[in-house]
Design a protein around this motif. Structure first.
Motif, PDB file in Angstrom:
ATOM      1  N   MET A 102       0.854  -1.118   0.063  1.00  0.00           N
ATOM      2  CA  MET A 102      -0.077  -0.157  -0.098  1.00  0.00           C
ATOM      3  C   MET A 102       0.815   1.313   0.124  1.00  0.00           C
ATOM      4  O   MET A 102       0.650   2.506  -0.711  1.00  0.00           O
ATOM      5  CB  MET A 102      -0.863   0.141   1.212  1.00  0.00           C
ATOM      6  N   LEU A 103       1.799   1.370   0.847  1.00  0.00           N
ATOM      7  CA  LEU A 103       2.995   2.267   0.856  1.00  0.00           C
ATOM      8  C   LEU A 103       3.418   2.527  -0.552  1.00  0.00           C
ATOM      9  O   LEU A 103       3.796   3.763  -0.868  1.00  0.00           O
ATOM     10  CB  LEU A 103       3.825   2.263   1.931  1.00  0.00           C
ATOM     11  N   PHE A 104       4.011   1.542  -1.122  1.00  0.00           N
ATOM     12  CA  PHE A 104       4.846   1.736  -2.236  1.00  0.00           C
ATOM     13  C   PHE A 104       3.589   2.286  -3.368  1.00  0.00           C
ATOM     14  O   PHE A 104       4.177   3.115  -3.960  1.00  0.00           O
ATOM     15  CB  PHE A 104       5.246   0.212  -2.684  1.00  0.00           C
ATOM     16  N   LYS A 105       2.542   1.630  -3.552  1.00  0.00           N
ATOM     17  CA  LYS A 105       1.575   2.104  -4.521  1.00  0.00           C
ATOM     18  C   LYS A 105       1.505   3.576  -4.221  1.00  0.00           C
ATOM     19  O   LYS A 105       1.123   4.514  -5.236  1.00  0.00           O
ATOM     20  CB  LYS A 105       0.446   1.205  -4.357  1.00  0.00           C
ATOM     21  N   GLU A 106       0.882   4.203  -2.842  1.00  0.00           N
ATOM     22  CA  GLU A 106       0.822   5.369  -2.696  1.00  0.00           C
ATOM     23  C   GLU A 106       1.785   6.564  -2.851  1.00  0.00           C
ATOM     24  O   GLU A 106       1.856   7.418  -3.351  1.00  0.00           O
ATOM     25  CB  GLU A 106       0.475   5.472  -1.322  1.00  0.00           C
ATOM     26  N   TYR A 107       3.171   5.836  -2.582  1.00  0.00           N
ATOM     27  CA  TYR A 107       4.269   6.750  -2.872  1.00  0.00           C
ATOM     28  C   TYR A 107       4.418   7.044  -4.454  1.00  0.00           C
ATOM     29  O   TYR A 107       4.732   8.038  -4.805  1.00  0.00           O
ATOM     30  CB  TYR A 107       5.707   6.107  -2.305  1.00  0.00           C
ATOM     31  N   ASN A 108       4.061   6.072  -5.246  1.00  0.00           N
ATOM     32  CA  ASN A 108       4.502   6.198  -6.619  1.00  0.00           C
ATOM     33  C   ASN A 108       3.218   7.094  -7.155  1.00  0.00           C
ATOM     34  O   ASN A 108       3.384   7.792  -8.241  1.00  0.00           O
ATOM     35  CB  ASN A 108       4.320   4.786  -7.285  1.00  0.00           C
ATOM     36  N   LYS A 109       1.927   6.927  -6.649  1.00  0.00           N
ATOM     37  CA  LYS A 109       1.185   7.841  -7.041  1.00  0.00           C
ATOM     38  C   LYS A 109       1.207   9.280  -6.574  1.00  0.00           C
ATOM     39  O   LYS A 109       1.151  10.366  -7.461  1.00  0.00           O
ATOM     40  CB  LYS A 109      -0.390   7.318  -6.125  1.00  0.00           C
TER      41      LYS A 109
END
Length: 176
Positions: free
Chosen positions: A157-164
Motif C-alpha cells: 500500500m505504501l509503495f503504491k501510494e508513494y508512486n501515485k
C-alpha cells in the motif's frame, strides 16, 4: 556516467520512499478551524471528523466523495450521531470520485462559505497526496491543517501510494 546518474536517481527514489513510509503524518491536536473536510475511503475518517465536530473543533464539515445513494440519516445511524448534527453541520459531497476531484469539490465548498481555515482528515498513508491535491485546488490564502487517521498500511500500500504521489507531483510540474 549514465549508470552513475541512474544509480543516483534510484538512491533518491529509495530514500524518498523510506521518508514517505517511516514518517507518516500524525493526528492533530484539538485546535479549531472554520471547517473539517473528511475524504471517504478509509476506516476511522468519518468517526474522527464527527468527534471533532461534536467537540467544537469546527463549525461545519464536508464529507467528500459520498456515494449518491447514501442519505444523511443512514450515516447518522451508522456513526451513532444525532440527525440534527447532520442537518445543521454536515454536507455530503457527492461530486468527487478520486483524490483530485476531492480537492476540487472541497475548494468549491469552501469558496461558497467563505472559510479561511480547514482541517483535512484522511488516512496517514493518503495524507501527503490528498493535501497536495487540495493545495492545488485551494486559493493560497486558505490555511490547511492535516489531521491523519493512524493506520497500519502494508508495504505494498505504501509503495503504491508513494508512486501515485510522485506521479501526481510530476504531472503538476508539467501542467497536467
Amino acid at each position: 556516467m549514465i549508470s552513475r546518474f541512474v544509480a543516483f536517481l534510484l538512491l533518491l527514489y529509495a530514500l524518498g520512499f523510506a521518508w514517505f513510509s517511516i514518517w507518516l503524518p500524525q493526528p492533530l491536536d484539538l485546535r479549531t478551524t472554520d471547517a473539517i473536510v473528511v475524504l471517504t475511503g478509509g476506516a476511522g475518517r468519518i468517526d474522527r471528523g464527527l468527534t471533532l465536530l461534536r467537540d467544537g473543533a469546527a463549525k461545519k464539515m464536508l464529507i467528500s466523495g459520498v456515494d449518491r445513494s447514501v442519505r444523511p440519516h443512514e450515516l447518522a445511524v451508522r456513526y451513532k450521531a444525532p440527525d440534527t448534527l447532520f442537518d445543521c453541520c454536515v454536507t455530503l459531497g457527492r461530486e468527487a470520485i478520486d483524490t483530485r476531484s476531492n480537492g476540487i469539490e472541497t475548494a468549491h465548498w469552501l469558496e461558497k462559505r467563505g472559510y479561511d481555515t480547514v482541517r483535512l482528515i484522511t488516512s496517514d498513508w493518503h495524507m501527503r497526496r490528498a493535501a497536495f491535491e487540495l493545495r492545488q485546488a485551494l486559493p493560497e490564502d486558505i490555511v490547511l491543517v492535516y489531521d491523519a487517521v493512524p493506520t497500519r498500511p502494508s508495504l505494498a500500500m505504501l509503495f503504491k501510494e508513494y508512486n501515485k504521489y510522485l506521479l501526481r507531483r510530476v504531472a503538476a510540474l508539467v501542467g497536467i
